[in-house]
Design a protein around this motif. Structure first.
Motif, PDB file in Angstrom:
ATOM      1  N   GLU A   1       0.806  -1.221   0.000  1.00 13.63           N
ATOM      2  CA  GLU A   1       0.000   0.000   0.000  1.00 13.63           C
ATOM      3  C   GLU A   1       0.840   1.272   0.000  1.00 13.63           C
ATOM      4  N   LYS A   2       2.076   1.191   0.473  1.00 16.16           N
ATOM      5  CA  LYS A   2       2.929   2.383   0.571  1.00 16.16           C
ATOM      6  C   LYS A   2       3.413   2.897  -0.781  1.00 16.16           C
TER       7      LYS A   2
ATOM      8  N   THR B   1      -0.742  -1.209  -9.722  1.00 16.66           N
ATOM      9  CA  THR B   1      -0.840  -0.864  -8.302  1.00 16.66           C
ATOM     10  C   THR B   1       0.297  -1.459  -7.481  1.00 16.66           C
ATOM     11  N   TRP B   2       0.978  -2.484  -7.998  1.00 11.62           N
ATOM     12  CA  TRP B   2       2.111  -3.002  -7.230  1.00 11.62           C
ATOM     13  C   TRP B   2       3.237  -1.975  -7.155  1.00 11.62           C
TER      14      TRP B   2
ATOM     15  N   THR C   1       2.342   1.631  -7.302  1.00 13.76           N
ATOM     16  CA  THR C   1       1.768   2.856  -6.726  1.00 13.76           C
ATOM     17  C   THR C   1       1.073   2.636  -5.389  1.00 13.76           C
ATOM     18  N   GLY C   2       0.806   1.385  -5.030  1.00  9.30           N
ATOM     19  CA  GLY C   2       0.106   1.122  -3.779  1.00  9.30           C
ATOM     20  C   GLY C   2      -1.277   1.720  -3.798  1.00  9.30           C
ATOM     21  N   GLN C   3      -1.630   2.416  -2.755  1.00 11.51           N
ATOM     22  CA  GLN C   3      -2.975   2.984  -2.614  1.00 11.51           C
ATOM     23  C   GLN C   3      -3.116   4.358  -3.268  1.00 11.51           C
ATOM     24  N   PHE C   4      -2.101   4.811  -3.984  1.00  4.98           N
ATOM     25  CA  PHE C   4      -2.067   6.184  -4.470  1.00  4.98           C
ATOM     26  C   PHE C   4      -2.380   6.297  -5.965  1.00  4.98           C
ATOM     27  N   ASP C   5      -2.843   7.498  -6.368  1.00  7.17           N
ATOM     28  CA  ASP C   5      -3.058   7.817  -7.784  1.00  7.17           C
ATOM     29  C   ASP C   5      -1.820   8.473  -8.382  1.00  7.17           C
TER      30      ASP C   5
END
Length: 186
Positions: free
Chosen positions: A51-52, A101-102, A104-108
């Protein structure tokens, strides 16, 4: 610790392995950003939650273009990213719609940096694309600054591109390209 040449390091990266390499201040852990298994291996090794998000490091902006939304940036912002600085600076920019997403994690957004460390530039040019870059340390431990520290934290056989870190005292500064705000001091 297994000291690698530039050619060996590129082969390790192409084979989906994680390596350590010197950056401007500390050793980094890196892998192929397009290889999900390699990224997940890096996260597991470091004990870092997905997520980071992660930083991509490159020799030039062209290598980073597939990962961020260039149209969201002004010419001045692009010049800021390209501008050589005394302090290594990582920029948070809007991610490209196809960026996984792997990374960027939880970010846009995605964190990108053009490195001015000669060995990092050579490595990225030889590999022909950016690397995932996160400080070489287990979560909660200080970043590795020497080959001996890498051996202690990751084992004697961990693959490391042989070279020296730069003269900076701290890992890169992280700034938001849209607001200019500093997320992490360098």
């Amino acid at each position: 610790m297994s000291a690698l040449t530039l050619i060996q390091s590129c082969q390790y990266l192409k084979d989906g392995k994680v390596i350590a390499y010197p950056t401007e201040a500390v050793f980094g852990l890196g892998c192929d950003p397009d290889n999900q298994q390699a990224v997940l291996q890096l996260l597991a090794l470091k004990k870092r939650p997905i997520e980071k998000g992660l930083i991509l490091i490159a020799a030039n902006l062209k290598q980073l273009e597939p990962y961020f939304d260039k149209l969201s940036l002004t010419q001045k912002q692009i010049e800021l990213i390209n501008q050589p600085r005394d302090l290594a600076t990582t920029w948070l920019v809007k991610k490209n719609i196809n960026t996984p997403t792997w990374l960027t994690g939880q970010f846009d957004s995605i964190a990108i940096r053009i490195s001015h460390h000669p060995l990092v530039k050579e490595l990225c040019l030889a590999f022909t694309k950016p690397l995932v870059s996160t400080s070489a340390n287990l979560s909660g431990q200080p970043p590795c600054r020497t080959l001996a520290e890498i051996a202690i934290q990751f084992g004697e056989q961990f693959p490391v591109l042989k070279g020296e870190t730069g003269k900076q005292r701290n890992p890169s500064q992280i700034r938001d390209i849209m607001t200019g705000s500093i997320i992490r001091q360098g």
